[in-house]
Structures are given as C-alpha cells and as structure tokens.
Design a protein around this motif. Sequence first.
Motif, mmCIF file in Angstrom:
data_model
loop_
_atom_site.group_PDB
_atom_site.id
_atom_site.type_symbol
_atom_site.label_atom_id
_atom_site.label_comp_id
_atom_site.label_asym_id
_atom_site.label_seq_id
_atom_site.Cartn_x
_atom_site.Cartn_y
_atom_site.Cartn_z
ATOM 1 N N GLU A 131 11.147 -26.332 111.758
ATOM 2 C CA GLU A 131 10.135 -25.277 111.690
ATOM 3 C C GLU A 131 9.756 -24.736 113.062
ATOM 4 O O GLU A 131 8.839 -23.933 113.180
ATOM 5 N N GLY B 201 4.108 -16.705 106.565
ATOM 6 C CA GLY B 201 4.059 -18.072 107.069
ATOM 7 C C GLY B 201 3.490 -18.207 108.467
ATOM 8 O O GLY B 201 3.636 -19.261 109.100
ATOM 9 N N TYR B 202 2.817 -17.163 108.956
ATOM 10 C CA TYR B 202 2.269 -17.203 110.316
ATOM 11 C C TYR B 202 1.246 -18.332 110.460
ATOM 12 O O TYR B 202 0.423 -18.568 109.583
ATOM 13 N N PRO C 69 10.078 -15.023 113.725
ATOM 14 C CA PRO C 69 11.221 -15.479 112.921
ATOM 15 C C PRO C 69 12.515 -14.731 113.238
ATOM 16 O O PRO C 69 13.053 -13.979 112.423
ATOM 17 N N TYR D 22 8.482 -21.304 114.263
ATOM 18 C CA TYR D 22 9.560 -20.379 113.917
ATOM 19 C C TYR D 22 9.028 -19.156 113.175
ATOM 20 O O TYR D 22 9.411 -18.020 113.467
ATOM 21 N N TYR D 23 8.110 -19.349 112.226
ATOM 22 C CA TYR D 23 7.649 -18.239 111.396
ATOM 23 C C TYR D 23 6.736 -17.266 112.154
ATOM 24 O O TYR D 23 6.468 -16.177 111.660
#
Length: 763
Positions: free
Chosen positions: A322, A283-284, A303, A299-300
């Motif tokens: 997020e 999820g970058y 994480p 956040y990702y």
Amino acid sequence: MVLGRNAKPDNRRSFSYCPTALLTVLFVLGLVGVWLMTSSSVVPVEETDLSQKAKSNKEEPASFTNSQQFEDIPGDLADDAMKHETTVSILQDENESMTTEKTQNDVDGNQEKKSEMESENKTTDETEIETESETETQTETDESNAKGRESKSEARENKTFDGAEFGESFNDNMTADQSKNQVSNKIFPDVSKSEILKEMTTQNGAWSTQATESENEKETQQSSKTRNVYIWKVCDVTAGPDYIPCLDNLEAIRKLPTTKHYEHRERHCLDEGPTCLVPLPAGYKRSIEWPKSREKIWYYNVPHTKLAEIKGHQNWVKVSGEYLTFPGGGTQFKHGALHYIDFIEEAVPDLAWGKQTRVILDVGCGVASFGGYLFERDVLAMSFAPKDEHEAQVQFALERGIPAISAVMGTKRLPFPGRVFDVVHCARCRVPWHIEGGKLLLELNRVLRPGGYFVWSATPIYKKLEEDVEIWKAMSALTKMMCWEVVVIKKDTVNRVGVAVYRKPSSNKCYENRRKDEPPLCKKSDDPNAAWNVLLQACMHKVPAEESERGFRWPEQWPARVENPPYWLKSNQVGVYGKSAPADFKEDYEHWKHVVSNSYLNGMGINWSSVRNVMDMRSVYGGFAAALKDMKLWVMNVVTTDSPDTLPIIYERGLFGIYHDWCESFSTYPRSYDLLHADHLFSKLKNRCNLQAVIAEVDRILRPDGKLIVRDNIATVNEVENMVKSLHWEMRLTYYKDNEGLLYVQKTLWRPAEAETIAAAIG
C-alpha cells in the motif's frame, strides 16, 4: 500659692480657658473633616493619573525588541483599563477637570463650615456626625460614577472569541477578562504597535475616521447578505484529482502553433479561475509525517506506477504493497543521494553546504531525492520539473514533504529574481543547454548569484559516445564565452558518473576582455529581476560593480544571514511599512517572531508535528518563514506580482520563494500544502479577482486536515469565513479587534455531489 501683696486671684482668666480649648478642639476636628472629604474626592484623580500613565506608555513609538511590550500586565492597570484602555482614557480625560473643580468647591465649602462652627460653637458630636454623613455621600457618588464608567466601558467593547484550544494555553487562575486580553495581546500588538500589520500611509491615533467606520460597516453588511449562498461543485476534468488549471488548459494547448520549445508545458490560464473543487483520489489517507514521508508515502494518495516501472531500477521509486517507497536514489546517484551530496562537497570544498551554500535550484528534479536529503546539510533546494510523461514526479516530491513546483525551461523566464541562487544543479535534467545560442543556460546565468556554482552531472562529461562528445564540445565553448570558470571535473567511482562544476564570474573583467560579444550583454534597460511572463533573452547581465549593489559580495553565512538586514539595504531607502529599509526589516522579523512564538506555536492548538509543507501566500520580508526556521518544515514565500518586489531580500536571508498572481492558479499539484498563511492578502484581491475562485484554489492546494490562517480586515475575514463554512471546513478560531480579524480553519474531506464540466480541461 504665694502671691504678691497687690495680687488677686484672676478667676476670669481661669474660667475663660475652657471655651478656648473647646474652640481649638472644634477647629482641629473641622480640619480632620475637611481632610476626610477632600481625600475621598481625590481618589478619581489618582485613577486618572494612573490611566494617563498607561495611555502615555501606549503612545510610545513601536518597538519590537522586547516581546513583553506587546502584553499588558494585569496588575499595572485598573479593571476598566484592562477591559478597554481607549474608552477609559477618554472618559477619565473628560472627568479630570470636573473632579478637580469639584474638589476645590468641597474645600471652599468646608472652610465656610469651619467659620460657622467657630461662630456658633457647635458641639464635637454634631460636627463628627455631619462630617461622616458628607463623607459617606461623597463616597457613594464616586462609587456610582465608577460603576457608570465600567458599564460604559463594557458596553463599548466589541470582541468575538471562539476556539477552545486557544484558552488552554493560559493560566487557569486568570479571570475571563484577563485571559481574553492576554490572548488579544499575543495575537495582535496594541493599537500603537500594530502598524506593522497594516501598510498604513496615515496615522489617526486611537480613533478611526467616520469614513472608515462607515465603509467598514457597509462591507460587513454586504458580506452578511451573501452569507451561505455559495454553491460548490466537483471539477469534471480529464486530469481528475491531479488537475492544475493553468497547466491543464487543453483547449489552449491544442491551439499552440508549435511545441518545439515546450510551450505545451508552460502556463496557459483561463480568463477567470474555476470555482469548482478538485476531487480526491479514491482511498486517500492523511499524509505520512516527516521524516518518514521521505522514504514512503501512501500509494492511493498518488496512485501512479509508470515512474516506478521506468525508473525503479535507478532507485527512484518502487511499489511496495500500500506504499510507494523511495530508496533515495536517482539516475546519477543510484547508491543514495547523501553519498552524492558529500561527493560534490569533497570535489569543491568551498561549497560548504549549510554555511556558504544555503539556497540552490535543482533543475529537472525527478522525485527530488537530492533536495530531500540536502535538508540534512541545512540546505534548501527549490526543485522543479515539468508535468510531462514522467508521471507525477513533482507530486511525489510534495507528498514526500520536499519543496518543488511544476515548471519548465521553455520560452519564458523562471519565476525567480536575478542573482539569488547560490548553486544551480542539474543531474541528467534533459535540458539542451547548448542550443540556440545557449538561451536556456543564459537563463541559469540570470538567476545564479555572482560567484555561484553550476553543478552539472550528465553523460557528456564521462561518456565517449558521438552525441555526448559533440554536446561536451558545445558546452565547453559556450561556458568559456560566458566567462564561466571550470572549477573541477571529477568522476564518482561509486555511482560511476562524472560531475563538472562551473563558477560564474564575480566581476565584469572577463566580459570586457572578450574578443567577440557572444553571447551579447543585455541592454542596460533589461531588468534581470523582471520574471513574470517575460520572454527569455539570449544575453547576459553584467554583475554589480558598485559595493552598495546586491550581488557585489556574497551574503553572510547561514544562519546569520537570516537575522541580519542585507548589507545593500540602506537607511535612506524607505521600506514597505514606511520606515527605513533596515528598520523595517528588523521590526518585521521581531513582529513575526512574537506572533509565531506566542500565538501560532503555543496558543492556537495547531499540531505542528503534522505540518511540513507551508506557504506564506503574501510574504513581505520573509519574517514569518524566518520565525519558523528552527522547525522541521519549509516555507514557500510568495511575493505577489502587485506587491513591492521584496523577493531578493527573502533569498538573501537564506530562504526561498516565487512570484505569483493569485488571480491565477499556482503551479503545483492538488493537496500539496499542510498550512497556508494569508496576511492581508484577500482584501487586496477582492477588487481584482473573483474571491470565490481564489478560495477554490486554496482548497485545491491544501491537503485534507490542512490549516488556513487568515489575518485581514473584519469584512474580508467575515467573507472568507462564510465561504469556508460553506465548504464544511472546521472553525478553529475567529478573533476580532480594532477592525482586524484572525481566522484559523481546517479543511475536511467533504466534496460536493454535483459536478461541473470545465470544457477547456477536457481532452
């Protein structure tokens, strides 16, 4: 007509006037013909004089005080000179004597023709026809020679240019050749002015040696043989996307006899750096741009929630959908870093943030909010903290766009020179300063500038618990023996914390008057600047006593200190580039100002709004960073361990940096930097390191969409280009001239499918 008596009409005299007039006309026309022929043959001589003038200007000593000197004005040079000045100059030198000799022969021949005309009485029409015919023949010959020279010049030219963005910044009305040459001059100075790019020990003028040409060709051929044979795999390690090779060598850590002094948080590098690629977190996303990134990050991208759970009530970091958000607080400044920063300056006005105080060291920085908000006071903070149970605190800082490194105060010196920081700050940094003879506090004394301040904010200052009282007594005794002056002890009523500010002495008088030599003074042979893998010593270095020594007096106020050579650089010292040290400093600065303003900022299509964290991988005087001082970014200057130690000069300018050996991994998290700048670095590493491992490290610390700018010799640039192409990076610009190359590439999200297990990093 009235005539004398004996006079008779002289019919012969009147009749002979016509031949005389005719001869006069023929003579004049002959001179005109001679003039026409000689004037056409003189034209190449005028071209030669013009090119000689250009050549003379080109050979003048390098001067970087006027940026226009780097650029040829199209109207000042002939077309041949615009295409290849050196070739034209050589050809014209060779033709000059031939042209002069030919002109003299033409003049002699015309004089003979004039005699023949007088004796044979040729008609005017015949003479004019002959003259025009010879003039046309001579003109055709000159045009043919000019075309031949132009053809040879074009054949000898060897340039490669790629990158559409580069051309967009230039005048659309320019011809292709003019545009190409102006691009050339913006990126590289001409031959006589490019010695600042290369640390040359000899001068060969405009001609390279046969040995150099042959060696370059061999290297180029060798690099072409290895093209597209690089095999990349993803690193299979316990740390996963957060892998730092020299800090995650679990095999070496397991073998440590003790971890009492945080040895397990220190660097333990593999014999050879890994060539695998660190995976991306699921999820970058592309990092949020500064200044919004100071308040929130994806956040990702990082994480980790443990720090939010432990320190959320102190306003360090919080999870918000997020995002991870940063209210700007810390353990000692729950109500915001800016209030805390202003509170310290009110307590000690002489600090004068952004003027007197420019570069500070923040020990145990947490998520570096203190350093992040010091930017608003024009102060640079080098923040550091260990990779420990406070999960990813330095990674949070870097993702926010705040300078930080992973380091610990353990058994070795910090990777900084002595006497360089204006202030050292510790806010509940959890370092036991008072134990073992104050060894760790003495390390701060080493890096602190004479007359500099230690700002300590911790519970022993304002709490009365038994442990706090004992620590305060021990610290009071230790700082007194170290001759540190207590400037102020003050309590912040808003945050309900206390701050103690100490000042390091600026003379040796106190040291000499101590009753006991505790802590002892270091031996004269102990170099305070030696910092790469050097063990800590429980001793103090004397402060400089000579006016010509660095540290004898405080640097100029910011921003004057960034532009002027330090007072302790002397004209009898030889600089890195062979000139006197002050001249070297100035020319390096002027050179990088020219390159940055004319190429990097305006010519290469870089979106600078997305650039915040920058590293100069091989800095000399910090000129590249100084040229970017007005941008909303910061530059980590790396002085390599095998280069001249110019890092103290960089700090004296109000910039900062670190020592490092690029055969090892850098002490930072993956995906830390937006732009890496490598000026003649990789060619110096090829004989010491596995270059593929170095490029893997570049890939590790550079963010996706991050930029890499390489300036090096052609063979090395070709080799690096082949490697990054195999990494599926985007080619933005390649440029070659005079065996020097420029490469600008951009990293992508590509990761290979196969994995490689690093046994030493599996726990």
